[in-house]
Design an enzyme around this catalytic site. Sequence first.
Site, short mmCIF file in Angstrom:
data_model
loop_
_atom_site.label_atom_id
_atom_site.label_comp_id
_atom_site.label_asym_id
_atom_site.label_seq_id
_atom_site.Cartn_x
_atom_site.Cartn_y
_atom_site.Cartn_z
CB CYS A 173 -0.91 0.01 1.21
SG CYS A 173 -2.08 -1.34 1.17
CG HIS A 328 -2.79 4.02 2.20
ND1 HIS A 328 -3.55 3.76 1.10
CD2 HIS A 328 -2.65 2.84 2.86
CE1 HIS A 328 -3.85 2.47 1.07
NE2 HIS A 328 -3.32 1.89 2.12
CG ASN A 361 -6.25 -0.38 1.23
OD1 ASN A 361 -5.59 0.01 0.27
ND2 ASN A 361 -5.68 -0.80 2.36
C1 LIG Z 1 -10.97 -4.65 10.01
C2 LIG Z 1 -11.57 -3.50 10.83
C3 LIG Z 1 -12.40 -2.63 9.88
C4 LIG Z 1 -12.51 -4.10 11.88
O1 LIG Z 1 -13.02 -3.05 12.68
P1 LIG Z 1 -12.91 -3.10 14.28
O2 LIG Z 1 -11.52 -3.47 14.65
O3 LIG Z 1 -13.44 -1.85 14.82
O4 LIG Z 1 -13.91 -4.26 14.61
P2 LIG Z 1 -13.77 -5.41 15.66
O5 LIG Z 1 -12.85 -5.03 16.76
O6 LIG Z 1 -15.17 -5.80 15.99
O7 LIG Z 1 -13.09 -6.57 14.80
C5 LIG Z 1 -13.85 -7.50 14.10
C6 LIG Z 1 -13.12 -8.83 14.21
O8 LIG Z 1 -12.01 -8.80 13.31
C7 LIG Z 1 -10.81 -9.18 14.02
N1 LIG Z 1 -9.68 -8.56 13.37
C8 LIG Z 1 -9.49 -7.25 13.11
N2 LIG Z 1 -8.34 -7.10 12.44
C9 LIG Z 1 -7.81 -8.34 12.24
C10 LIG Z 1 -6.66 -8.85 11.59
N3 LIG Z 1 -5.81 -8.03 10.98
N4 LIG Z 1 -6.44 -10.17 11.60
C11 LIG Z 1 -7.31 -11.03 12.19
N5 LIG Z 1 -8.44 -10.59 12.81
C12 LIG Z 1 -8.68 -9.28 12.85
C13 LIG Z 1 -11.09 -8.75 15.44
O9 LIG Z 1 -10.25 -9.42 16.34
C14 LIG Z 1 -12.56 -9.12 15.60
O10 LIG Z 1 -12.64 -10.52 15.80
P3 LIG Z 1 -13.67 -11.13 16.88
O11 LIG Z 1 -15.05 -10.74 16.36
O12 LIG Z 1 -13.41 -12.60 16.82
O13 LIG Z 1 -13.35 -10.50 18.19
C15 LIG Z 1 -10.47 -2.68 11.53
O14 LIG Z 1 -9.84 -3.48 12.51
C16 LIG Z 1 -9.43 -2.14 10.60
O15 LIG Z 1 -9.67 -1.18 9.85
N6 LIG Z 1 -8.24 -2.69 10.69
C17 LIG Z 1 -7.09 -2.23 9.93
C18 LIG Z 1 -6.86 -3.13 8.82
C19 LIG Z 1 -5.44 -3.00 8.31
O16 LIG Z 1 -4.52 -3.49 8.96
N7 LIG Z 1 -5.28 -2.36 7.18
C20 LIG Z 1 -3.99 -2.20 6.59
C21 LIG Z 1 -4.06 -2.85 5.30
S1 LIG Z 1 -2.46 -3.05 4.79
C22 LIG Z 1 -2.04 -1.63 4.06
O17 LIG Z 1 -2.81 -0.74 3.88
C23 LIG Z 1 -0.63 -1.62 3.67
C24 LIG Z 1 -0.19 -2.73 2.74
O18 LIG Z 1 -0.86 -3.74 2.55
O19 LIG Z 1 0.85 -2.60 2.15
#
Ligand SMILES: CC(C)(COP(=O)(O)OP(=O)(O)OC[C@H]1O[C@@H](n2cnc3c(N)ncnc32)[C@H](O)[C@@H]1OP(=O)(O)O)[C@@H](O)C(=O)NCCC(=O)NCCSC(=O)CC(=O)O
Length: 419
Positions: A173, A328, A361
Amino acid sequence: MARISSFHLATVLHDIHQRQRADGPAAILGLGTANPTNCVLQDHFADWYFHVTKSDRLAELKAKTKKICDRSGIKKRYFYHTEEIIGGHPELIDRTLPSLKTRLSIIADAAPNLAAEAASRAIVDWGRPAADITDQIVVTNSGANEPGADLRLAGLLGLRPTVRRTLLYLHGCSAGLTALRIAKDIAENNRGARVLVACAQAKILMFTSPDVDAAADLDKIIAMTLFADGAGAVIVGAEPAASSSPIPMERPIFHMVSASQTTLPGTEQAVVMNLRENGLVDSHLSVEVPRLVCGSLERCLADSLAPLGLVNASDGDGGRNGLFWAVHPGGRAILDSYEATLGLEPGKLAASRHVLSEYGNMMGATVIFVLDEIRRRRRRRCEDDAKEKNCQWGVMSGLGPGLTIETIVLHATDRQDEN
Ligand SMILES: CC(C)(COP(=O)(O)OP(=O)(O)OC[C@H]1O[C@@H](n2cnc3c(N)ncnc32)[C@H](O)[C@@H]1OP(=O)(O)O)[C@@H](O)C(=O)NCCC(=O)NCCSC(=O)CC(=O)O
């Protein structure tokens, strides 16, 4: 050729070097974006995804996917792949079958076509002919071919055979910012250079069916709910042509003031993408990513901003609310982390949140959509935007595998405010 003394040699080399370099900073001179036509509403995504992957029997996982969609901050996303494409290639949803060849053949067209659409818009916005482009940087996570998307794009746009091409595959990303950083260096070090940066993302390479054991593999579902397809392109150049010039006048949108990259130690396994027989599905997205960002963001920004003397570090917020922000949108939680860590007022990340909501994204392309959205907001005659329009200086920031934080400091020009 006459021999010259070592004293004169240093002067001659210095003069040649100075003549090759541009006077002044690189600037973004044109911007364009594009998306494929298949639009899936996030409210319908879980139904669509479990249907096209023939996984409706996994009711619990589907319910969890719905919950993640609800919390994602995304309203809709665009995909190159359709139900028809997936239906025509059972290997795309059967994890036991090799599918790399199928995936690569689908994106061999998708990535350059999407990039060409965005680039054509950027070229129109720039106002000069495509043949004036001297350098091209193509960034895509969608491909592993050579000759690749860069050569196809050059052909589609009719670029000159002398164009200097750079192709970056699998950069994650942060790649949009990586490409802009390289473009800035090219523009500032090669007088007259006009660099086309094109980032295209078609996620068919990482599209996968939900695993029965997905409870242990939830990050794959998260990737399915976040990532989307799109392309963004910009033209970068220094010393813009003035109205008195014989070539069409160029009007900078953002000056590129400085660019830096920081790798966060000990985070190599946080975001992982490995190409395998069945695509990019051997990937990992750590639940820790939003927290890891928090830990390093302040230091990273201080390192970028302090040497420039643009903000008053003694302000309560470190001067950060006086800047505009082009972050981003890796995910809703990532944006929440930026806001909380940097003490940003509500609304400072409005452009990033808007792009996340409307498009998801799109990896490296996303940050170009954010720049376009910032420009749109600065042009609007709306009181809500008045405070933001006063922010002349801004920060672009993006996260990628490494973990890597790329930062570019920008200056917004008056061109934004034109209608
Ligand atoms: C996915 C989300 C929208 C979910 O929202 P919330 O966290 O508020 O919701 P929540 O706490 O109820 O989470 C829902 C369920 O998902 C799980 N969960 C969340 N993130 C997780 C992950 N990365 N791996 C495994 N499980 C995950 C939680 O534990 C929960 O499980 P349970 O229900 O069992 O408790 C958020 O966490 C988010 O935006 N995360 C960031 C994602 C990320 O890392 N993006 C970067 C992409 S990479 C990038 O951009 C760079 C690149 O790739 O180069």
